[in-house]
Write a protein that holds these residues in place. Structure first.
Motif, PDB file in Angstrom:
ATOM      1  N   LYS A 164      17.578 -77.203  41.338  1.00 16.58           N
ATOM      2  CA  LYS A 164      18.998 -76.907  41.538  1.00 16.58           C
ATOM      3  C   LYS A 164      19.356 -76.965  43.023  1.00 16.58           C
ATOM      4  CE  LYS A 164      20.064 -73.946  37.554  1.00 16.58           C
ATOM      5  NZ  LYS A 164      20.575 -72.622  37.146  1.00 16.58           N
ATOM      6  N   VAL A 165      18.461 -76.468  43.864  1.00 16.39           N
ATOM      7  CA  VAL A 165      18.710 -76.491  45.309  1.00 16.39           C
ATOM      8  C   VAL A 165      18.865 -77.927  45.786  1.00 16.39           C
ATOM      9  CG1 VAL A 165      17.736 -75.951  47.579  1.00 16.39           C
ATOM     10  CG2 VAL A 165      17.521 -74.303  45.714  1.00 16.39           C
ATOM     11  N   ASP A 166      17.976 -78.828  45.295  1.00 15.50           N
ATOM     12  CA  ASP A 166      18.082 -80.247  45.656  1.00 15.50           C
ATOM     13  C   ASP A 166      19.469 -80.785  45.326  1.00 15.50           C
ATOM     14  OD1 ASP A 166      15.423 -80.473  46.509  1.00 15.50           O
ATOM     15  OD2 ASP A 166      14.704 -80.957  44.496  1.00 15.50           O
ATOM     16  N   GLN A 170      24.746 -83.202  46.994  1.00 15.29           N
ATOM     17  CA  GLN A 170      25.675 -83.704  45.988  1.00 15.29           C
ATOM     18  C   GLN A 170      26.177 -85.113  46.287  1.00 15.29           C
ATOM     19  OE1 GLN A 170      28.828 -81.125  44.616  1.00 15.29           O
ATOM     20  NE2 GLN A 170      27.624 -79.300  45.068  1.00 15.29           N
ATOM     21  N   GLN A 171      26.560 -85.360  47.526  1.00 13.75           N
ATOM     22  CA  GLN A 171      27.125 -86.675  47.862  1.00 13.75           C
ATOM     23  C   GLN A 171      26.071 -87.775  47.823  1.00 13.75           C
ATOM     24  OE1 GLN A 171      30.415 -87.293  48.160  1.00 13.75           O
ATOM     25  NE2 GLN A 171      30.641 -85.128  47.604  1.00 13.75           N
ATOM     26  N   SER A 172      24.862 -87.473  48.303  1.00 13.99           N
ATOM     27  CA  SER A 172      23.820 -88.511  48.326  1.00 13.99           C
ATOM     28  C   SER A 172      23.223 -88.749  46.939  1.00 13.99           C
ATOM     29  CB  SER A 172      22.713 -88.151  49.323  1.00 13.99           C
ATOM     30  OG  SER A 172      22.043 -86.960  48.928  1.00 13.99           O
ATOM     31  N   LEU A 173      23.556 -87.905  45.965  1.00 12.95           N
ATOM     32  CA  LEU A 173      23.116 -88.121  44.585  1.00 12.95           C
ATOM     33  C   LEU A 173      24.088 -88.997  43.796  1.00 12.95           C
ATOM     34  CD1 LEU A 173      21.611 -84.631  43.741  1.00 12.95           C
ATOM     35  CD2 LEU A 173      20.470 -86.813  43.326  1.00 12.95           C
ATOM     36  N   LEU A 174      25.234 -89.327  44.394  1.00 15.84           N
ATOM     37  CA  LEU A 174      26.203 -90.190  43.719  1.00 15.84           C
ATOM     38  C   LEU A 174      25.788 -91.647  43.879  1.00 15.84           C
ATOM     39  CD1 LEU A 174      29.532 -88.499  44.886  1.00 15.84           C
ATOM     40  CD2 LEU A 174      28.340 -88.199  42.716  1.00 15.84           C
ATOM     41  N   THR A 213      21.278 -67.999  35.391  1.00 21.14           N
ATOM     42  CA  THR A 213      19.887 -67.841  35.849  1.00 21.14           C
ATOM     43  C   THR A 213      19.826 -67.332  37.281  1.00 21.14           C
ATOM     44  OG1 THR A 213      19.817 -70.142  36.619  1.00 21.14           O
ATOM     45  CG2 THR A 213      19.102 -69.723  34.352  1.00 21.14           C
ATOM     46  N   GLY A 214      20.994 -67.098  37.891  1.00 22.67           N
ATOM     47  CA  GLY A 214      21.030 -66.595  39.255  1.00 22.67           C
ATOM     48  C   GLY A 214      21.564 -67.597  40.259  1.00 22.67           C
ATOM     49  N   GLU A 215      21.632 -68.866  39.880  1.00 23.51           N
ATOM     50  CA  GLU A 215      22.167 -69.887  40.777  1.00 23.51           C
ATOM     51  C   GLU A 215      22.967 -70.903  39.976  1.00 23.51           C
ATOM     52  OE1 GLU A 215      20.715 -73.096  44.183  1.00 23.51           O
ATOM     53  OE2 GLU A 215      19.231 -71.977  43.031  1.00 23.51           O
ATOM     54  N   THR A 216      24.210 -71.127  40.416  1.00 25.97           N
ATOM     55  CA  THR A 216      25.080 -72.105  39.775  1.00 25.97           C
ATOM     56  C   THR A 216      24.642 -73.515  40.153  1.00 25.97           C
ATOM     57  OG1 THR A 216      26.961 -70.600  39.739  1.00 25.97           O
ATOM     58  CG2 THR A 216      27.459 -72.943  39.648  1.00 25.97           C
ATOM     59  N   LEU A 217      24.690 -74.434  39.198  1.00 26.35           N
ATOM     60  CA  LEU A 217      24.401 -75.841  39.456  1.00 26.35           C
ATOM     61  C   LEU A 217      25.724 -76.591  39.497  1.00 26.35           C
ATOM     62  CD1 LEU A 217      22.429 -78.253  39.691  1.00 26.35           C
ATOM     63  CD2 LEU A 217      22.501 -78.409  37.198  1.00 26.35           C
ATOM     64  N   CYS A 218      26.020 -77.231  40.631  1.00 25.54           N
ATOM     65  CA  CYS A 218      27.266 -77.970  40.799  1.00 25.54           C
ATOM     66  C   CYS A 218      27.000 -79.462  40.624  1.00 25.54           C
ATOM     67  CB  CYS A 218      27.858 -77.701  42.178  1.00 25.54           C
ATOM     68  SG  CYS A 218      28.237 -75.954  42.471  1.00 25.54           S
ATOM     69  N   PHE A 219      27.886 -80.137  39.897  1.00 31.32           N
ATOM     70  CA  PHE A 219      27.709 -81.566  39.650  1.00 31.32           C
ATOM     71  C   PHE A 219      29.067 -82.185  39.365  1.00 31.32           C
ATOM     72  CE2 PHE A 219      27.281 -79.241  35.719  1.00 31.32           C
ATOM     73  CZ  PHE A 219      27.982 -79.981  34.781  1.00 31.32           C
ATOM     74  N   PHE A 220      29.085 -83.479  39.110  1.00 28.36           N
ATOM     75  CA  PHE A 220      30.327 -84.197  38.859  1.00 28.36           C
ATOM     76  C   PHE A 220      30.277 -84.918  37.516  1.00 28.36           C
ATOM     77  CE2 PHE A 220      29.935 -84.169  43.514  1.00 28.36           C
ATOM     78  CZ  PHE A 220      31.154 -83.620  43.866  1.00 28.36           C
ATOM     79  N   ASN A 221      31.452 -85.058  36.905  1.00 32.13           N
ATOM     80  CA  ASN A 221      31.645 -85.966  35.776  1.00 32.13           C
ATOM     81  C   ASN A 221      32.579 -87.081  36.223  1.00 32.13           C
ATOM     82  OD1 ASN A 221      31.684 -83.019  34.086  1.00 32.13           O
ATOM     83  ND2 ASN A 221      30.327 -84.611  33.332  1.00 32.13           N
ATOM     84  N   ASP A 222      32.333 -88.304  35.746  1.00 30.91           N
ATOM     85  CA  ASP A 222      33.352 -89.323  35.961  1.00 30.91           C
ATOM     86  C   ASP A 222      34.368 -89.221  34.828  1.00 30.91           C
ATOM     87  OD1 ASP A 222      32.287 -90.640  33.739  1.00 30.91           O
ATOM     88  OD2 ASP A 222      31.208 -92.108  34.931  1.00 30.91           O
TER      89      ASP A 222
END
Length: 205
Positions: free
Chosen positions: A39-41, A46-50, A68-77
């Motif tokens: 999740k930390v990765d 976020q930008q370099s994973l696009l 679980t103690g840490e939110t996972l942020c991501f994108f949908n197209d």
């Protein structure tokens, strides 16, 4: 893997750091050489994973609840988001629920809660006959206030995590409350155990 190697900056760097060349990706054993993704990765990159060759410019921010103690942020197209919305609408129709009927959601994703509190979110909730309740505070006072809101709102459909819905159901049973307007319940994001299902069914008849 070839797509990730060619189009995703994060994976290009990760593969190079592990000494993996593009030609190596045809060997299944190379998978064990790729470090696990955390999740930390994801949150820090976020930008370099696009992907560089993604189709369409608009991305919709999304997140997990952080249970679980840490939110996972991501994108949908936009394409995946519309497919997801269509799937939800189909699932609702299987329950006899139609778009525009009243729905209550007991949920915990911080992004969803923040969106619902904004002016645009309040308009969206009003237009879609949606009542969003936060699952972060399930004290007796809050639960009683939720019951009052739910009785006034009279939802047809109730959607929640199994855990918070079980807490609400136990509160209802312990205080003699009922919500007769609820005709269908959807639980999501967690395992639904048989003992929880029994409590929820007793509370909602």
């Amino acid at each position: 893997l070839h797509h990730a190697y060619d189009q995703v900056t994060f994976y290009q760097a990760r593969f190079h750091a592990a000494g993996i060349e593009k030609c190596d990706l045809n060997d299944p054993s190379v998978l064990s050489c790729i470090p696990l993704l955390s999740k930390v990765d994801i949150n820090q990159n976020q930008q370099s994973l696009l992907a560089e060759n993604r189709i369409g410019g608009r991305l919709i921010a999304n997140s997990t609840s952080g249970s679980t103690g840490e939110t996972l942020c991501f994108f949908n197209d936009l394409r995946s988001w519309t497919c997801s919305q269509a799937t939800v609408a189909r699932n609702h129709e299987w329950l006899g629920f139609r778009i525009g009927e009243r729905q209550a959601i007991l949920w915990g994703a911080p992004m969803d809660i923040r969106k619902s509190d904004r002016f645009r979110g309040r308009i969206h909730s009003w237009f879609h006959n949606l009542l969003l309740l936060s699952s972060y505070d399930l004290s007796a006072g809050t639960l009683h206030a939720y019951i009052v809101q739910l009785r006034r709102f009279r939802p047809f459909l109730f959607t929640s995590y199994p855990g918070p819905l079980t807490v609400l159901s136990e509160f209802m049973l312990g205080h003699g409350f009922s919500l007769p307007s609820v005709r269908a319940i959807i639980v999501s994001a967690e395992n639904l155990y048989s003992w929880q299902k029994e409590i929820i069914e007793r509370a909602f008849s």
